[in-house]
Design a protein around this motif. Structure first.
Motif, short mmCIF file in Angstrom:
data_model
loop_
_atom_site.label_atom_id
_atom_site.label_comp_id
_atom_site.label_asym_id
_atom_site.label_seq_id
_atom_site.Cartn_x
_atom_site.Cartn_y
_atom_site.Cartn_z
N LYS A 65 0.71 -1.44 -0.04
CA LYS A 65 -0.30 0.43 0.15
C LYS A 65 0.38 0.83 -0.17
CE LYS A 65 -2.10 1.11 3.51
NZ LYS A 65 -1.22 -0.66 4.36
N THR A 66 1.71 1.75 0.84
CA THR A 66 2.74 2.34 0.86
C THR A 66 3.54 2.90 -0.46
OG1 THR A 66 3.32 2.41 3.10
CG2 THR A 66 4.14 3.96 2.00
N TYR A 67 4.08 1.86 -1.05
CA TYR A 67 5.07 1.96 -2.10
C TYR A 67 4.19 2.18 -3.24
CZ TYR A 67 7.21 -0.43 -6.87
OH TYR A 67 7.18 -0.33 -7.54
N VAL A 68 2.68 1.74 -3.77
CA VAL A 68 1.70 2.08 -3.98
C VAL A 68 1.62 3.42 -4.47
CG1 VAL A 68 -0.50 2.10 -5.00
CG2 VAL A 68 0.88 0.09 -5.08
N THR A 69 1.56 4.22 -3.24
CA THR A 69 1.23 5.41 -2.69
C THR A 69 1.99 6.17 -3.08
OG1 THR A 69 -0.30 4.74 -0.75
CG2 THR A 69 0.30 6.56 -0.43
N SER A 70 3.23 5.28 -2.54
CA SER A 70 4.19 7.23 -2.50
C SER A 70 4.35 6.68 -4.34
CB SER A 70 5.62 6.09 -2.39
OG SER A 70 5.68 5.22 -2.97
N LEU A 71 4.62 6.20 -5.39
CA LEU A 71 3.92 6.32 -7.10
C LEU A 71 2.70 7.41 -7.09
CD1 LEU A 71 4.76 2.41 -8.35
CD2 LEU A 71 5.98 4.33 -8.00
N ILE A 72 1.94 7.13 -6.63
CA ILE A 72 0.74 7.94 -6.88
C ILE A 72 1.12 9.74 -6.66
CG2 ILE A 72 -1.37 8.35 -5.48
CD1 ILE A 72 -2.61 5.39 -5.98
N VAL A 73 1.98 9.98 -5.25
CA VAL A 73 1.89 11.27 -5.18
C VAL A 73 2.69 11.52 -6.11
CG1 VAL A 73 2.91 12.76 -3.48
CG2 VAL A 73 1.40 11.11 -2.41
N LYS A 74 3.67 10.81 -6.73
CA LYS A 74 4.86 10.94 -7.32
C LYS A 74 4.11 11.35 -8.38
CE LYS A 74 9.11 8.97 -10.23
NZ LYS A 74 9.64 7.64 -9.48
N LEU A 75 3.42 10.30 -9.19
CA LEU A 75 2.88 10.57 -10.04
C LEU A 75 2.27 12.42 -11.14
CD1 LEU A 75 1.55 10.04 -13.48
CD2 LEU A 75 0.43 9.43 -12.66
N LEU A 76 1.55 12.26 -9.74
CA LEU A 76 1.09 13.93 -10.10
C LEU A 76 1.74 14.99 -9.84
CD1 LEU A 76 -2.50 13.32 -7.41
CD2 LEU A 76 -2.88 13.15 -9.38
N ARG A 77 2.86 14.99 -8.28
CA ARG A 77 3.75 15.76 -8.53
C ARG A 77 3.70 15.38 -10.23
NH1 ARG A 77 4.73 18.51 -3.66
NH2 ARG A 77 6.53 18.69 -3.84
N GLN A 78 4.50 15.37 -10.43
CA GLN A 78 6.25 15.17 -12.09
C GLN A 78 4.72 15.87 -13.45
OE1 GLN A 78 7.46 11.47 -12.32
NE2 GLN A 78 9.33 11.59 -11.35
N SER A 79 3.76 15.42 -12.31
CA SER A 79 2.27 15.86 -13.52
C SER A 79 1.88 17.71 -13.69
CB SER A 79 1.04 14.97 -13.79
OG SER A 79 1.46 13.97 -13.98
N GLY A 80 3.09 18.44 -12.15
CA GLY A 80 2.06 19.04 -12.11
C GLY A 80 1.57 19.25 -11.10
N MET A 81 1.16 18.96 -10.43
CA MET A 81 -0.38 18.99 -9.57
C MET A 81 0.57 19.11 -7.83
SD MET A 81 -2.65 18.12 -11.37
CE MET A 81 -2.77 16.99 -12.84
N ASN A 82 0.22 19.98 -7.34
CA ASN A 82 0.66 20.08 -5.99
C ASN A 82 0.23 19.62 -5.27
OD1 ASN A 82 1.49 22.01 -3.69
ND2 ASN A 82 -0.20 22.85 -4.04
N ALA A 83 0.49 18.24 -5.19
CA ALA A 83 0.07 17.12 -4.43
C ALA A 83 0.64 16.69 -3.28
CB ALA A 83 -0.05 15.88 -5.20
#
Length: 228
Positions: A16-34
């Motif tokens: 769960k943590t591993y996947v969560t970290s990739l979710i936040v990473k994707l949003l931030r790399q897409s320019g989101m204030n995540a």
């Protein structure tokens, strides 16, 4: 107005943590204030005499969040047991007003907040004179959920039970993410198809071992978040 999603799982150690970290990473790399928030963590590491919440550190490091891990979680326990038991042992009970206040701070800081649960969806946070379950935190924060599950043998049962429980508590499930997925494995492919058929929900993405990024359009991911 901030948007949020709650990440839960079919059990402990499904990633769960591993996947969560990739979710936040994707949003931030897409320019989101995540950003990221977690209500309670047990089994924290002691580094130079200070408790370090490991899950929060993984997310911060992976997603590039310039925030101290300790500032991303309301309750940190050293004892590596269920949060309710760790809270009893360490005499620091979990209070909902603290969680609400910390979540409010996160809303002021981030446009997209990914909230990670503890263990599986049926995780007790208090079982003393009060009863507080993880599902109560999901409702308190008024969030929908994404369920993280392993793609391995037995996942059909655990996913269907998790989603049925969430639905019985009137929690909206936006989708499923399968971790430890091997597209070359016929069992994993059938598990994905069977889960979608039995739950009527999409597997929004699959994550292989050691993936460093999600194979998912950030816009699709953003659609899972709701205003909070």
């Amino acid at each position: 107005m901030s948007k949020g999603i709650f990440i839960t799982a079919t059990g402990t150690d499904v990633g769960k943590t591993y996947v969560t970290s990739l979710i936040v990473k994707l949003l931030r790399q897409s320019g989101m204030n995540a950003g990221y928030y977690k209500a309670a963590l047990s089994g924290a590491d002691v580094v130079d005499g200070e408790l370090i919440p490991g899950d929060c550190k993984v997310v911060a490091d992976t997603a590039g969040l310039a925030v101290r891990p300790q500032d991303m979680v309301s309750y940190i326990y050293k004892t590596a047991v269920s949060p309710h038991l760790a809270a009893q042992i360490e005499k620091q009970p979990i209070e909902t007003d603290v969680i609400l206040a910390d979540f409010a701070k996160a809303k002021q800081q981030y446009d997209y907040i990914t909230v990670e649960g503890s263990g599986g969806i049926i995780c007790p946070l208090r079982l003393d004179e009060k009863e507080l379950m993880l599902i109560d935190i999901i409702k308190l924060l008024k969030l929908d959920i994404i369920v993280v599950a392993s793609a391995e043998l037995g996942t059909i049962n655990s996913v269907v039970l998790t989603i049925d429980y969430a639905r019985s508590k009137e929690i909206l499930v936006k989708g499923i993410i399968l971790n430890k997925y091997d597209n070359g494995n016929f069992l994993h492919r059938d598990n994905k198809k069977s889960i979608e058929r039995l739950t009527g929900l999409p597997v929004i993405t699959c994550v292989a071992n050691n993936d460093e990024n999600l194979t998912l359009d950030a816009k699709i991911l953003c659609e899972c978040y709701k205003e909070v």
